[in-house]
Design an enzyme around this catalytic site. Sequence first.
Site, PDB file in Angstrom:
ATOM      1  N   ASP A 168      -2.976 -19.019   3.437  1.00  0.00           N
ATOM      2  CA  ASP A 168      -4.122 -19.983   2.757  1.00  0.00           C
ATOM      3  C   ASP A 168      -4.778 -20.753   3.784  1.00  0.00           C
ATOM      4  OD1 ASP A 168      -1.470 -20.228   2.512  1.00  0.00           O
ATOM      5  OD2 ASP A 168      -1.730 -22.336   1.654  1.00  0.00           O
ATOM      6  N   TYR A 170       0.843  -1.314  -0.089  1.00  0.00           N
ATOM      7  CA  TYR A 170       0.007  -0.056  -0.004  1.00  0.00           C
ATOM      8  C   TYR A 170       0.697   1.276   0.145  1.00  0.00           C
ATOM      9  CZ  TYR A 170      -4.071  -2.969   0.831  1.00  0.00           C
ATOM     10  OH  TYR A 170      -4.987  -3.966   0.564  1.00  0.00           O
ATOM     11  N   ASP A 174      -6.472  -7.208   4.444  1.00  0.00           N
ATOM     12  CA  ASP A 174      -7.590  -6.798   3.604  1.00  0.00           C
ATOM     13  C   ASP A 174      -8.434  -8.086   2.969  1.00  0.00           C
ATOM     14  OD1 ASP A 174      -9.283  -5.176   2.080  1.00  0.00           O
ATOM     15  OD2 ASP A 174      -8.048  -5.319   0.171  1.00  0.00           O
ATOM     16  N   LYS A 225       2.447 -15.223   4.595  1.00  0.00           N
ATOM     17  CA  LYS A 225       2.949 -16.232   3.641  1.00  0.00           C
ATOM     18  C   LYS A 225       4.374 -16.155   3.777  1.00  0.00           C
ATOM     19  CE  LYS A 225       1.139 -18.578   0.059  1.00  0.00           C
ATOM     20  NZ  LYS A 225       0.888 -19.946   0.314  1.00  0.00           N
TER      21      LYS A 225
END
Length: 420
Positions: free
Chosen positions: A283, A166, A307, A236
């Site tokens: 995940d 961002y 998000d 991740k």
Amino acid sequence: MDWDNVYRWEGKALIPQDGQFIRLREDKSIEVPDNPIIPYIEGDGIGPEIAPAMIHVVNTAVERAYGGSRKIYWLELLAGDKAEEKTGNRMPEETLEILKQAIVSIKGPLGTPVGKGGKSLNAILRQSMDFYSAIRPVYWLGQATPIPNPERVNVAVFRENSDDVYMGIEYMPKAENTQKVREFFLREMGVSEYALPMDCGITVKPMSEYKTKRHVRKALRWAIENKKKVVAIVGKGNIMKATEGAFMNWAFEVAKEPEFEGKVITEGEPKDGQVLMVKVITDQMLMQLVLKPEAYDVIVTQNLNGDYISDLASALVGGPGFVPSGNIGDGYALFESTHGTAYDIAGKGIANPLSLTLSGAMMLEYMGWKDAAELIYQAVRRAIGERLGTPDIAGGFRRMGQQAKELSTMDFAKAIAERV
Ligand code: ATP
């Protein structure tokens, strides 16, 4: 709505003389007077409908909880469409100045006009007071949901708000700058053409120890104060070792800081007053949220993962219309609805005011006015339990084959206030 403690903007912000600003102590904790001035921004689209609804419920709860010994002085500030119309500027200087002075505030959704360029108003606000953690507590209030047994969902998502992709460091495909950055990687860093072909774009993903640790500390303090058990550090890390992997490792370093000794454990069963910190790959977490949402109480993650995760978690309980949110920095806090401007239904009196109203309750908790917040949570549960709600809520019940009574935005707020 007929409250004498609401000071609408009239040519300028009218600072209530009977109110006092919240104070920020040196240690960054807040000192809240019994007559705090709380700025509010109605926001765009459905904002002007849901903001008065929120104020009505919060005022009623404060009055009921403290019998007049505490009272909020609401100070309207302008931003977005209304600010542009009245002042020619979508984010007037006055608004930013007073928000800083007041420390704690609340806002409806703000739109970013398409094609006009410029920074989003939400980003300006976030950066002006360095709200580095976005907190979204997701819980079920009785509404229709897409999953069975939604009472299993009670998780607070802590999304880092000042780092990650961002930051806007981007190089568009085929642009001159992109070729410079590419050349540097190919020539100086030994990166292959296969990884960075001629026509690629590049987005930079920075992640810093300082920004990560302050965010993790905030989440851990919140988890301990709210007697939560399992805090998941999500990322991740197996793929993005330098960023999300580092984030996860830094989080475990924070757990070892003296402040958390004996309170945060990283293995075994947490005892009363203890929090267990675990690592979960993104995940895996997305899958777990759907299959076994009760497994985690707090999710601490980066900006982009936050998000995705907060939207999925919100969807489990019926969507962002039912979920509050707070942007928190060092003492400074701005609470806001999680949904957008919803121009398609604006002005019709049918918008669901719950997200902003629950954000109001979250703000009361942040101010230490927990009894008033609890009254709001109970009243919302009662109203929904009686199958009352705006068309989206009533429609949800009907899709489940249940009857429901459809109310306008303000009538729903009144129904909640009557149950406070
Ligand atoms: P933005 O462009 O500001 O993000 P949006 O209109 O796309 O705004 P979303 O929050 O993504 O806003 O909402 C998508 C749709 O969901 C809206 O167009 C509206 O129909 C519905 N919606 C959103 N918020 C509410 C609400 N509070 N009450 C009822 N319907 C809502």
